[in-house]
Motif scaffolding. Sequence first.
Motif, PDB file in Angstrom:
ATOM      1  N   ILE A 132       0.840  -1.201   0.000  1.00 33.34           N
ATOM      2  CA  ILE A 132       0.000   0.000   0.000  1.00 33.34           C
ATOM      3  C   ILE A 132       0.877   1.254   0.000  1.00 33.34           C
ATOM      4  O   ILE A 132       1.802   1.389   0.811  1.00 33.34           O
ATOM      5  N   ASP A 133       0.549   2.172  -0.905  1.00 34.61           N
ATOM      6  CA  ASP A 133       1.226   3.472  -0.941  1.00 34.61           C
ATOM      7  C   ASP A 133       0.318   4.441  -1.688  1.00 34.61           C
ATOM      8  O   ASP A 133      -0.501   4.025  -2.510  1.00 34.61           O
ATOM      9  N   SER A 134       0.478   5.724  -1.409  1.00 36.58           N
ATOM     10  CA  SER A 134      -0.304   6.742  -2.117  1.00 36.58           C
ATOM     11  C   SER A 134       0.345   7.143  -3.438  1.00 36.58           C
ATOM     12  O   SER A 134      -0.270   7.815  -4.259  1.00 36.58           O
ATOM     13  N   ARG A 135       1.581   6.707  -3.671  1.00 33.24           N
ATOM     14  CA  ARG A 135       2.359   7.163  -4.830  1.00 33.24           C
ATOM     15  C   ARG A 135       2.505   6.022  -5.840  1.00 33.24           C
ATOM     16  O   ARG A 135       3.330   5.132  -5.665  1.00 33.24           O
ATOM     17  N   ASP A 136       1.711   6.083  -6.881  1.00 34.67           N
ATOM     18  CA  ASP A 136       1.714   5.009  -7.873  1.00 34.67           C
ATOM     19  C   ASP A 136       3.076   4.844  -8.528  1.00 34.67           C
ATOM     20  O   ASP A 136       3.513   3.728  -8.832  1.00 34.67           O
ATOM     21  N   ASP A 137       3.790   5.938  -8.735  1.00 31.68           N
ATOM     22  CA  ASP A 137       5.062   5.857  -9.458  1.00 31.68           C
ATOM     23  C   ASP A 137       6.186   5.264  -8.624  1.00 31.68           C
ATOM     24  O   ASP A 137       7.280   5.015  -9.150  1.00 31.68           O
ATOM     25  N   GLU A 138       5.955   5.021  -7.340  1.00 31.28           N
ATOM     26  CA  GLU A 138       6.980   4.396  -6.502  1.00 31.28           C
ATOM     27  C   GLU A 138       6.994   2.872  -6.655  1.00 31.28           C
ATOM     28  O   GLU A 138       7.990   2.229  -6.310  1.00 31.28           O
ATOM     29  N   PHE A 139       5.903   2.294  -7.127  1.00 37.77           N
ATOM     30  CA  PHE A 139       5.857   0.845  -7.290  1.00 37.77           C
ATOM     31  C   PHE A 139       6.672   0.431  -8.520  1.00 37.77           C
ATOM     32  O   PHE A 139       6.703   1.148  -9.522  1.00 37.77           O
ATOM     33  N   PRO A 140       7.315  -0.733  -8.482  1.00 41.29           N
ATOM     34  CA  PRO A 140       7.997  -1.231  -9.686  1.00 41.29           C
ATOM     35  C   PRO A 140       6.983  -1.633 -10.750  1.00 41.29           C
ATOM     36  O   PRO A 140       5.804  -1.851 -10.453  1.00 41.29           O
ATOM     37  N   GLU A 141       7.448  -1.750 -11.975  1.00 43.15           N
ATOM     38  CA  GLU A 141       6.549  -2.139 -13.068  1.00 43.15           C
ATOM     39  C   GLU A 141       6.009  -3.547 -12.862  1.00 43.15           C
ATOM     40  O   GLU A 141       4.840  -3.827 -13.132  1.00 43.15           O
ATOM     41  N   GLN A 142       6.862  -4.448 -12.406  1.00 48.13           N
ATOM     42  CA  GLN A 142       6.464  -5.832 -12.189  1.00 48.13           C
ATOM     43  C   GLN A 142       6.195  -6.066 -10.701  1.00 48.13           C
ATOM     44  O   GLN A 142       7.096  -5.949  -9.880  1.00 48.13           O
ATOM     45  N   ILE A 143       4.941  -6.373 -10.381  1.00 46.55           N
ATOM     46  CA  ILE A 143       4.557  -6.680  -9.002  1.00 46.55           C
ATOM     47  C   ILE A 143       4.673  -8.187  -8.801  1.00 46.55           C
ATOM     48  O   ILE A 143       4.155  -8.960  -9.621  1.00 46.55           O
ATOM     49  N   PRO A 144       5.354  -8.640  -7.754  1.00 45.38           N
ATOM     50  CA  PRO A 144       5.531 -10.090  -7.571  1.00 45.38           C
ATOM     51  C   PRO A 144       4.198 -10.830  -7.465  1.00 45.38           C
ATOM     52  O   PRO A 144       3.196 -10.277  -7.004  1.00 45.38           O
ATOM     53  N   HIS A 145       4.203 -12.086  -7.913  1.00 43.25           N
ATOM     54  CA  HIS A 145       3.016 -12.932  -7.808  1.00 43.25           C
ATOM     55  C   HIS A 145       2.629 -13.081  -6.335  1.00 43.25           C
ATOM     56  O   HIS A 145       3.481 -13.256  -5.474  1.00 43.25           O
ATOM     57  N   GLY A 146       1.343 -13.014  -6.060  1.00 41.71           N
ATOM     58  CA  GLY A 146       0.862 -13.132  -4.689  1.00 41.71           C
ATOM     59  C   GLY A 146       0.816 -11.816  -3.937  1.00 41.71           C
ATOM     60  O   GLY A 146       0.480 -11.795  -2.754  1.00 41.71           O
ATOM     61  N   VAL A 147       1.157 -10.717  -4.631  1.00 41.24           N
ATOM     62  CA  VAL A 147       1.149  -9.392  -4.010  1.00 41.24           C
ATOM     63  C   VAL A 147       0.048  -8.556  -4.653  1.00 41.24           C
ATOM     64  O   VAL A 147      -0.057  -8.483  -5.882  1.00 41.24           O
ATOM     65  N   ARG A 148      -0.750  -7.918  -3.826  1.00 39.26           N
ATOM     66  CA  ARG A 148      -1.798  -7.026  -4.310  1.00 39.26           C
ATOM     67  C   ARG A 148      -1.348  -5.584  -4.113  1.00 39.26           C
ATOM     68  O   ARG A 148      -1.142  -5.124  -2.993  1.00 39.26           O
TER      69      ARG A 148
END
Length: 281
Positions: A132-148
């Motif tokens: 969870i974060d308010s900043r979309d651009d901080e997340f990596p492009e590829q989210i690991p499997h099993g992570v929402r």
Amino acid sequence: MYNWIDALADLQNRGEPCVLVTIIEELGSTPRNAGSKMVISARQAFDTIGGGHLEYKAMQIARDMLASGKQDTHLERFSLGASLGQCCGGATVLLFEPMGQVQAQIAVFGAGHVGRALVPLLASLPCRVRWIDSRDDEFPEQIPHGVRKIVSGEPVDEIDDLPAGSYCIVMTHNHQLDLELTAALLKRNDFAYFGLIGSKTKRVKFEHRLRDRGFDSSVVQRMRCPMGIGEVKGKLPVEIAISIAGEIIATYNANFGQQTVSAGSSIAKLLPASRRSQASN
């Protein structure tokens, strides 16, 4: 219809818990031979151990195990004629093996450097992760499997949706947000683990502010800050992440396997006396 091995692989790829049921002993007339298997999930069943009342009972037991989150294996002997009313009249022993059970529901607040190092580690464990974060651009492009991935303008509001017994990790970019998240988590006070990133100085400041808000010291003491394994002294994001992941594993494994009975001894107890003597030779 899937056979059991394809169904098991598919369910595990999707991260859906299930129970593998195996006939490990057949005595007299039985509908299927020893070694026959089926896979049972909360909503579906794949392959067969012979149908009839035996299979119905097996599905009942497996789904009770899934509902309770039971992790250890289970053995049960069935007299097909006497107790189940099946015409074949023999007896069979079934082994129930939980597969893919989730050990922990984890919420990670913050997608900064340490969060990006930590979440892939957690994703490789038998866990489900909300990131969870308010900043979309901080997340990596590829989210690991099993992570929402959850992008929320109000991360504190996400706490209401967490399952009881969650593992909660707060490591945002903003100390005030860390404080608000901490207060919301301590107000619920139904987590299995709550870790706040920061130093001992940060902890002292937060304790003072939480006391001013009326929090009892016994509740505040449940907060882990600094969090992680103390022996890991490194300050690199990956070193901090490994330290935190290690502490979470130690927490959810604290009581793991204490009530597990070895399969060999359990099987022997289920066999008739004549077969027990053979099994022990």
